[in-house]
Design an enzyme around this catalytic site. Sequence first.
Site, PDB file in Angstrom:
ATOM      1  N   ASP A  46      -0.726  14.113  16.938  1.00 26.85           N
ATOM      2  CA  ASP A  46      -0.514  14.792  17.996  1.00 26.85           C
ATOM      3  C   ASP A  46      -0.772  16.584  18.335  1.00 26.85           C
ATOM      4  O   ASP A  46      -1.631  16.873  17.194  1.00 26.85           O
ATOM      5  CB  ASP A  46       0.770  15.263  17.418  1.00 26.85           C
ATOM      6  N   GLU A 101       1.154   5.207   1.286  1.00 28.10           N
ATOM      7  CA  GLU A 101       0.112   6.695   1.531  1.00 28.10           C
ATOM      8  C   GLU A 101       1.204   8.390   1.264  1.00 28.10           C
ATOM      9  O   GLU A 101       2.087   8.081   0.790  1.00 28.10           O
ATOM     10  CB  GLU A 101       1.081   6.983   2.932  1.00 28.10           C
ATOM     11  N   SER A 157       0.920  -1.193  -0.062  1.00 38.08           N
ATOM     12  CA  SER A 157      -0.478   0.099   0.473  1.00 38.08           C
ATOM     13  C   SER A 157       0.728   0.958  -0.146  1.00 38.08           C
ATOM     14  O   SER A 157       2.482   1.134   0.590  1.00 38.08           O
ATOM     15  CB  SER A 157      -0.797  -0.156   1.178  1.00 38.08           C
ATOM     16  N   HIS A 167       4.270  -0.767   3.523  1.00 38.64           N
ATOM     17  CA  HIS A 167       3.469  -0.053   3.630  1.00 38.64           C
ATOM     18  C   HIS A 167       4.378   1.433   2.926  1.00 38.64           C
ATOM     19  O   HIS A 167       5.404   1.860   3.980  1.00 38.64           O
ATOM     20  CB  HIS A 167       2.507   0.362   3.954  1.00 38.64           C
ATOM     21  N   PHE A 223      12.000  14.843   9.412  1.00 38.89           N
ATOM     22  CA  PHE A 223      10.952  13.350  10.169  1.00 38.89           C
ATOM     23  C   PHE A 223      11.367  13.171  11.169  1.00 38.89           C
ATOM     24  O   PHE A 223      10.606  12.802  12.601  1.00 38.89           O
ATOM     25  CB  PHE A 223      10.810  13.381   9.030  1.00 38.89           C
TER      26      PHE A 223
HETATM   27  P1  FAD Z   1      -1.997   6.254  20.411  1.00 33.06           P
HETATM   28  O1  FAD Z   1      -1.964   5.329  20.500  1.00 33.06           O
HETATM   29  O2  FAD Z   1      -2.859   6.761  21.306  1.00 33.06           O
HETATM   30  O3  FAD Z   1      -0.507   6.125  21.375  1.00 33.06           O
HETATM   31  C1  FAD Z   1       0.082   7.233  21.830  1.00 33.06           C
HETATM   32  C2  FAD Z   1       0.991   7.756  23.223  1.00 33.06           C
HETATM   33  O4  FAD Z   1      -0.017   7.363  24.260  1.00 33.06           O
HETATM   34  C3  FAD Z   1       1.809   6.679  23.431  1.00 33.06           C
HETATM   35  O5  FAD Z   1       2.774   6.716  23.591  1.00 33.06           O
HETATM   36  C4  FAD Z   1       1.270   4.892  23.402  1.00 33.06           C
HETATM   37  O6  FAD Z   1       2.193   3.642  24.517  1.00 33.06           O
HETATM   38  C5  FAD Z   1       0.215   5.978  24.956  1.00 33.06           C
HETATM   39  N1  FAD Z   1      -0.784   5.534  24.826  1.00 33.06           N
HETATM   40  C6  FAD Z   1      -1.685   4.811  24.528  1.00 33.06           C
HETATM   41  N2  FAD Z   1      -3.048   4.246  24.547  1.00 33.06           N
HETATM   42  C7  FAD Z   1      -2.751   4.296  25.753  1.00 33.06           C
HETATM   43  C8  FAD Z   1      -3.875   4.584  26.984  1.00 33.06           C
HETATM   44  N3  FAD Z   1      -5.015   4.094  27.435  1.00 33.06           N
HETATM   45  N4  FAD Z   1      -3.122   5.135  28.548  1.00 33.06           N
HETATM   46  C9  FAD Z   1      -2.072   5.744  28.696  1.00 33.06           C
HETATM   47  N5  FAD Z   1      -1.074   5.991  27.612  1.00 33.06           N
HETATM   48  C10 FAD Z   1      -1.712   5.640  25.732  1.00 33.06           C
HETATM   49  N6  FAD Z   1      -0.419  11.706  12.534  1.00 33.06           N
HETATM   50  C11 FAD Z   1      -0.794  12.960  11.850  1.00 33.06           C
HETATM   51  O7  FAD Z   1      -1.632  13.636  12.936  1.00 33.06           O
HETATM   52  N7  FAD Z   1      -2.178  12.246  10.411  1.00 33.06           N
HETATM   53  C12 FAD Z   1      -2.135  10.971   9.807  1.00 33.06           C
HETATM   54  O8  FAD Z   1      -2.714  11.040   9.094  1.00 33.06           O
HETATM   55  C13 FAD Z   1      -1.559  10.402  10.937  1.00 33.06           C
HETATM   56  N8  FAD Z   1      -0.620   8.674  10.588  1.00 33.06           N
HETATM   57  C14 FAD Z   1       0.610   8.180  10.136  1.00 33.06           C
HETATM   58  C15 FAD Z   1       0.568   7.258  10.148  1.00 33.06           C
HETATM   59  C16 FAD Z   1       0.768   6.199  10.954  1.00 33.06           C
HETATM   60  C17 FAD Z   1       0.716   4.903  10.563  1.00 33.06           C
HETATM   61  C18 FAD Z   1       1.905   6.141  11.537  1.00 33.06           C
HETATM   62  C19 FAD Z   1       2.918   5.338  12.688  1.00 33.06           C
HETATM   63  C20 FAD Z   1       1.804   7.208  12.299  1.00 33.06           C
HETATM   64  C21 FAD Z   1       1.059   8.562  11.970  1.00 33.06           C
HETATM   65  N9  FAD Z   1       0.406   9.810  12.510  1.00 33.06           N
HETATM   66  C22 FAD Z   1      -0.342  10.777  12.007  1.00 33.06           C
HETATM   67  C23 FAD Z   1       0.910  10.207  14.068  1.00 33.06           C
HETATM   68  C24 FAD Z   1       0.398   9.690  15.073  1.00 33.06           C
HETATM   69  O9  FAD Z   1      -1.155  10.606  15.266  1.00 33.06           O
HETATM   70  C25 FAD Z   1       1.473   9.949  16.403  1.00 33.06           C
HETATM   71  O10 FAD Z   1       2.441   9.095  15.891  1.00 33.06           O
HETATM   72  C26 FAD Z   1       0.599  10.784  17.398  1.00 33.06           C
HETATM   73  O11 FAD Z   1       1.188  11.000  18.173  1.00 33.06           O
HETATM   74  C27 FAD Z   1       0.228   8.972  18.030  1.00 33.06           C
HETATM   75  O12 FAD Z   1      -0.794   7.939  17.920  1.00 33.06           O
HETATM   76  P2  FAD Z   1      -1.233   7.189  18.297  1.00 33.06           P
HETATM   77  O13 FAD Z   1      -2.565   6.840  17.109  1.00 33.06           O
HETATM   78  O14 FAD Z   1      -0.399   6.170  17.642  1.00 33.06           O
HETATM   79  O15 FAD Z   1      -1.658   7.635  18.823  1.00 33.06           O
END
Ligand code: FAD
Length: 285
Positions: A106, A14, A12, A263, A213
């Site tokens: 973020d 992105e 895939s 990906h 990055f």
């Molecule tokens: P989470 O899974 O919520 O994790 C974030 C942090 O919180 C981690 O340190 C985790 O250990 C901790 N955590 C998670 N759940 C809990 C809980 N229940 N209790 C306590 N701590 C917890 N960003 C964008 O803005 N737009 C995008 O389109 C985008 N696409 C992305 C695509 C991919 C494949 C990746 C790998 C990243 C992408 N990002 C994007 C970046 C991403 O949004 C950031 O890395 C963000 O900081 C974390 O998102 P997450 O969904 O992994 O968060």
Amino acid sequence: MDSQKRHPKIFSCEFFPPNTDEGMRKLFAAREELMRMRPAFFSVTYGAGGSTRERTFQAIQAIQAHSGVDAAPHLTCVASTRAGIREILDIYHTQGIHRIVALRGDLPSGMREFGEFRYANELVAFIRAETGDHFHIEVAAYPEFHPQATSTERDVLNFKRKVEAGANSAITQYFYNSDSYFRFVDDCEKLGLDLPIVPGIMPITNFTQLARFSDNCGAEIPRWIRKRLESFGDDRDAIRAYGLDVVADLCQRLLDGGAPGLHFYTMNQAGPTLAICERLGLTRK
Ligand code: FAD
């Protein structure tokens, strides 16, 4: 790695949503070229806090309507309300979208309030509660650990929360060290997780941009790669040629080791991703 070997391989790409018409035309041209690697889907990122909302919609709609390949919008939940996310899910549902990359995102600078969701597992649970099994949900994984992780064990357990909330598969942050991926997958297996964890691949084309990055997202550029890239100075051809060697080799090792696909973070350019796929024998004429 045994669980990963059982999953069919999925490739895939992105894109990010451009902010000009010219950028959008370039994205569509790149998409046309990338069809040669027979991608399972094209995903489009989403600015946390909704900053790219309309442009993400526009790119997703065009991909879904014209390429014959599934479009997969990213959706972040930070600084969002349930009502706002529900509205977006409704739009995608109506457009026939079946795959979503669900993320926390973020907090944009200047914003203080997290909104109604704190972590991505809450978004995954909400999507499942609202739409049942309609969407295939992808989530993010971090073989070198998330930069805000308070401990490595907790980071993997937090990944598990997203799987338990209903994620179908995962895409990793990019990395250049295959062992970090294999170790992460082994850790997930020990926790009983059996979903495809697809490595995210960042082609190397521009050292300054890559270094910036990587600092932001916590991905490590190993010293032996960094030193070599630095030694090429402004010689972009040399950077690209070396980057192609290193990344194609990484991809081959990942696939040989059982990774269930790749990906590509294309940065809206077809050339670097296609060059890697050609080396791997993944393209058609
Ligand atoms: P989470 O899974 O919520 O994790 C974030 C942090 O919180 C981690 O340190 C985790 O250990 C901790 N955590 C998670 N759940 C809990 C809980 N229940 N209790 C306590 N701590 C917890 N960003 C964008 O803005 N737009 C995008 O389109 C985008 N696409 C992305 C695509 C991919 C494949 C990746 C790998 C990243 C992408 N990002 C994007 C970046 C991403 O949004 C950031 O890395 C963000 O900081 C974390 O998102 P997450 O969904 O992994 O968060």
